[in-house]
Design a protein around this motif. Structure first.
Motif, PDB file in Angstrom:
ATOM      1  N   GLU A  92      28.908  77.282  30.493  1.00 48.13           N
ATOM      2  CA  GLU A  92      29.420  76.026  29.940  1.00 48.13           C
ATOM      3  C   GLU A  92      29.428  76.048  28.417  1.00 48.13           C
ATOM      4  O   GLU A  92      30.339  75.502  27.776  1.00 48.13           O
ATOM      5  N   ARG A  93      28.430  76.704  27.809  1.00 45.56           N
ATOM      6  CA  ARG A  93      28.401  76.810  26.345  1.00 45.56           C
ATOM      7  C   ARG A  93      29.645  77.525  25.821  1.00 45.56           C
ATOM      8  O   ARG A  93      30.220  77.135  24.800  1.00 45.56           O
ATOM      9  N   ARG A  96      32.692  75.263  25.877  1.00 39.32           N
ATOM     10  CA  ARG A  96      32.699  74.298  24.778  1.00 39.32           C
ATOM     11  C   ARG A  96      33.126  74.945  23.471  1.00 39.32           C
ATOM     12  O   ARG A  96      33.928  74.385  22.708  1.00 39.32           O
ATOM     13  N   LEU A  97      32.585  76.123  23.196  1.00 36.12           N
ATOM     14  CA  LEU A  97      32.929  76.815  21.952  1.00 36.12           C
ATOM     15  C   LEU A  97      34.389  77.243  21.949  1.00 36.12           C
ATOM     16  O   LEU A  97      35.080  77.126  20.929  1.00 36.12           O
ATOM     17  N   LEU A 195      25.911  84.642  23.687  1.00 35.75           N
ATOM     18  CA  LEU A 195      25.669  83.613  24.693  1.00 35.75           C
ATOM     19  C   LEU A 195      24.971  84.182  25.930  1.00 35.75           C
ATOM     20  O   LEU A 195      24.877  83.514  26.951  1.00 35.75           O
ATOM     21  N   PRO A 200      21.294  80.677  22.163  1.00 34.73           N
ATOM     22  CA  PRO A 200      22.468  81.263  21.511  1.00 34.73           C
ATOM     23  C   PRO A 200      22.194  81.550  20.037  1.00 34.73           C
ATOM     24  O   PRO A 200      21.570  80.744  19.349  1.00 34.73           O
ATOM     25  N   LEU A 213      29.727  75.457  13.918  1.00 35.35           N
ATOM     26  CA  LEU A 213      29.253  75.777  15.259  1.00 35.35           C
ATOM     27  C   LEU A 213      28.174  74.795  15.714  1.00 35.35           C
ATOM     28  O   LEU A 213      28.133  74.402  16.891  1.00 35.35           O
ATOM     29  N   ARG A 214      27.298  74.394  14.805  1.00 37.90           N
ATOM     30  CA  ARG A 214      26.203  73.488  15.171  1.00 37.90           C
ATOM     31  C   ARG A 214      26.695  72.088  15.528  1.00 37.90           C
ATOM     32  O   ARG A 214      25.984  71.336  16.191  1.00 37.90           O
ATOM     33  N   VAL A 216      29.055  71.618  17.551  1.00 38.93           N
ATOM     34  CA  VAL A 216      29.383  71.752  18.976  1.00 38.93           C
ATOM     35  C   VAL A 216      28.174  72.219  19.770  1.00 38.93           C
ATOM     36  O   VAL A 216      27.935  71.780  20.900  1.00 38.93           O
ATOM     37  N   LEU A 217      27.374  73.107  19.176  1.00 42.09           N
ATOM     38  CA  LEU A 217      26.218  73.702  19.846  1.00 42.09           C
ATOM     39  C   LEU A 217      25.022  73.595  18.895  1.00 42.09           C
ATOM     40  O   LEU A 217      24.695  74.555  18.194  1.00 42.09           O
ATOM     41  N   GLU A 219      21.934  73.821  19.117  1.00 40.95           N
ATOM     42  CA  GLU A 219      20.788  74.718  19.297  1.00 40.95           C
ATOM     43  C   GLU A 219      21.044  76.135  18.797  1.00 40.95           C
ATOM     44  O   GLU A 219      20.135  76.988  18.838  1.00 40.95           O
ATOM     45  N   ILE A 220      22.226  76.422  18.320  1.00 39.16           N
ATOM     46  CA  ILE A 220      22.534  77.790  17.916  1.00 39.16           C
ATOM     47  C   ILE A 220      21.673  78.222  16.739  1.00 39.16           C
ATOM     48  O   ILE A 220      21.415  77.451  15.821  1.00 39.16           O
TER      49      ILE A 220
END
Length: 379
Positions: A92-93, A96-97, A195, A200, A213-214, A216-217, A219-220
């Motif tokens: 799923e990550r 999204r990216l 990933l 990530p 990127l952060r 959207v994600l 925790e990266i």
């Protein structure tokens, strides 16, 4: 690997970067379908492309570049649906990216699909995949009807190519066709995000920023700094497979030695000027990569014969990135004895610039502490 390449006649063919001519694209695609190699522009740098699903084509890529088989290739696709051909799973990550940043300068590390030869992935069970945004690259992938494996179109460890002429200088006689779509707009390679790890992480900073990127994600994790212990250097350069391209300590390197200055702006500027003047006094030919803010301080260096290139302000990392590799190649071609570089702020594309310069320096980093003076060290 380099000895496996048979000399060929290399033709450079212009192609419209916005609306690529169908006949030109089909000519290149036919070569790819036949297992041959083609150099083509992407938004980041020029790529050396071959059929990603044919081991023979991958082997030709490694041979043409003189690249070790431990350094994996990035697989390029033209639409998200093609992920199923090259990846065993799409978490799923990744979805999204991809939705947020594809097409564009972002590479995702995913589980390897069975169709992708292990030669492409350096023997690992992961595969690096991206969808470029450049019209020529996307048209070529679609016309070829298969994913294209494509590292940068240069000799291994040399400065990456941002024009067809750069690629020709490195690969003339090693590829039959180079598509010339003009200078690449981004100028540094794609960001690589792993990933397949529990958290990530960026493995190689590039054209998509950590800050973006952060959003959207969140925790990266940012990239780890290059490790330079003796054991780590041996592992990286003597046979251990890399999870991502661009991980070696020495990479993106001009033929002239490059010294990178790091520290507070005024202090590193003063140290760079002092080093340049010292070398000029010794009769050395000096090249300098700086920012427009450094111009006044560098005037004595220019008057002494230094070749100064300051493509943009410290506040304009996008412009610096777009010009970076072309400047390093130009200074190399000017036969300078040394290239002195200032560091750039690791924000936005500045993080990718910092990474490329550190690896181009190969450990020749001058850290400037105003209280202790300049010290040279290896990070």
């Amino acid at each position: 690997m380099a000895d496996d390449i048979k000399a060929v006649s290399t033709e450079v063919v212009p192609v419209d970067a916005r609306q690529p001519e169908a006949a030109v694209i089909e000519r290149a695609a036919a070569l790819l379908r036949a297992g041959e190699l083609v150099v083509f522009p992407t938004e980041t740098v020029y790529g050396l492309g071959g059929d990603a699903l044919r081991e023979e084509a991958a082997r030709r890529i490694f041979a043409a570049k003189g690249r070790p088989l431990t350094d994996p290739l990035i697989v390029h696709i033209a639409q998200v649906e093609e992920l199923e051909r090259v990846a065993a799973a799409v978490p799923e990550r990744a979805q999204r990216l991809a939705e947020a940043f594809w097409p564009g300068p972002l590479t995702l590390i995913l589980p390897r699909g069975e169709q992708v030869p292990r030669l492409v992935t350096a023997g690992l069970e992961t595969v690096a995949v991206r969808m470029p945004s450049h019209p020529v690259a996307r048209a070529l992938i679609r016309a070829a009807g298969r994913p294209i494996a494509a590292p940068s179109a240069n000799r291994f460890k040399h400065v990456s190519p941002t024009t067809a002429q750069h690629a020709l200088a490195d690969l003339s006689g090693r590829v039959p066709l180079i598509l010339d779509g003009g200078p690449t707009p981004v100028g540094v390679e794609s960001t690589v995000v792993d990933l397949c790890s529990s958290v990530p992480r960026i493995l190689r900073p590039g054209g998509t920023s950590l800050e973006a990127l952060r959003k959207v994600l969140p925790e990266i994790e940012p990239p780890l700094p290059p490790r330079t212990t003796a054991s780590d250097k041996r592992e990286r350069e003597e046979g251990q497979a890399q999870r991502s391209p661009g991980q070696l300590l020495v990479h993106y390197s001009p033929t002239a030695p490059l010294l990178l200055f790091e520290g507070e702006d005024e202090a590193q500027r003063a140290a760079l000027v002092a080093e340049a003047l010292r070398r000029l006094e010794r009769g050395e030919r000096v090249g300098i990569l700086a920012a427009t803010e450094d111009r006044e301080a560098l005037r004595p260096c220019e008057e002494g014969g230094a070749l100064v290139r300051a493509p943009a302000s410290l506040e304009e990392p996008e412009k610096v990135a777009a010009a970076l590799f072309a400047i390093l190649r130009a200074l190399e071609e000017a036969a300078v004895d040394v290239i002195l570089c200032r560091s750039f702020r690791p924000v936005g594309l500045g993080l990718a610039i910092q990474d490329r310069l550190r690896r181009a320096a190969g450990g020749r980093i001058i850290r400037v502490d105003p209280s202790a003076g300049a010290t040279e060290g290896v990070r």
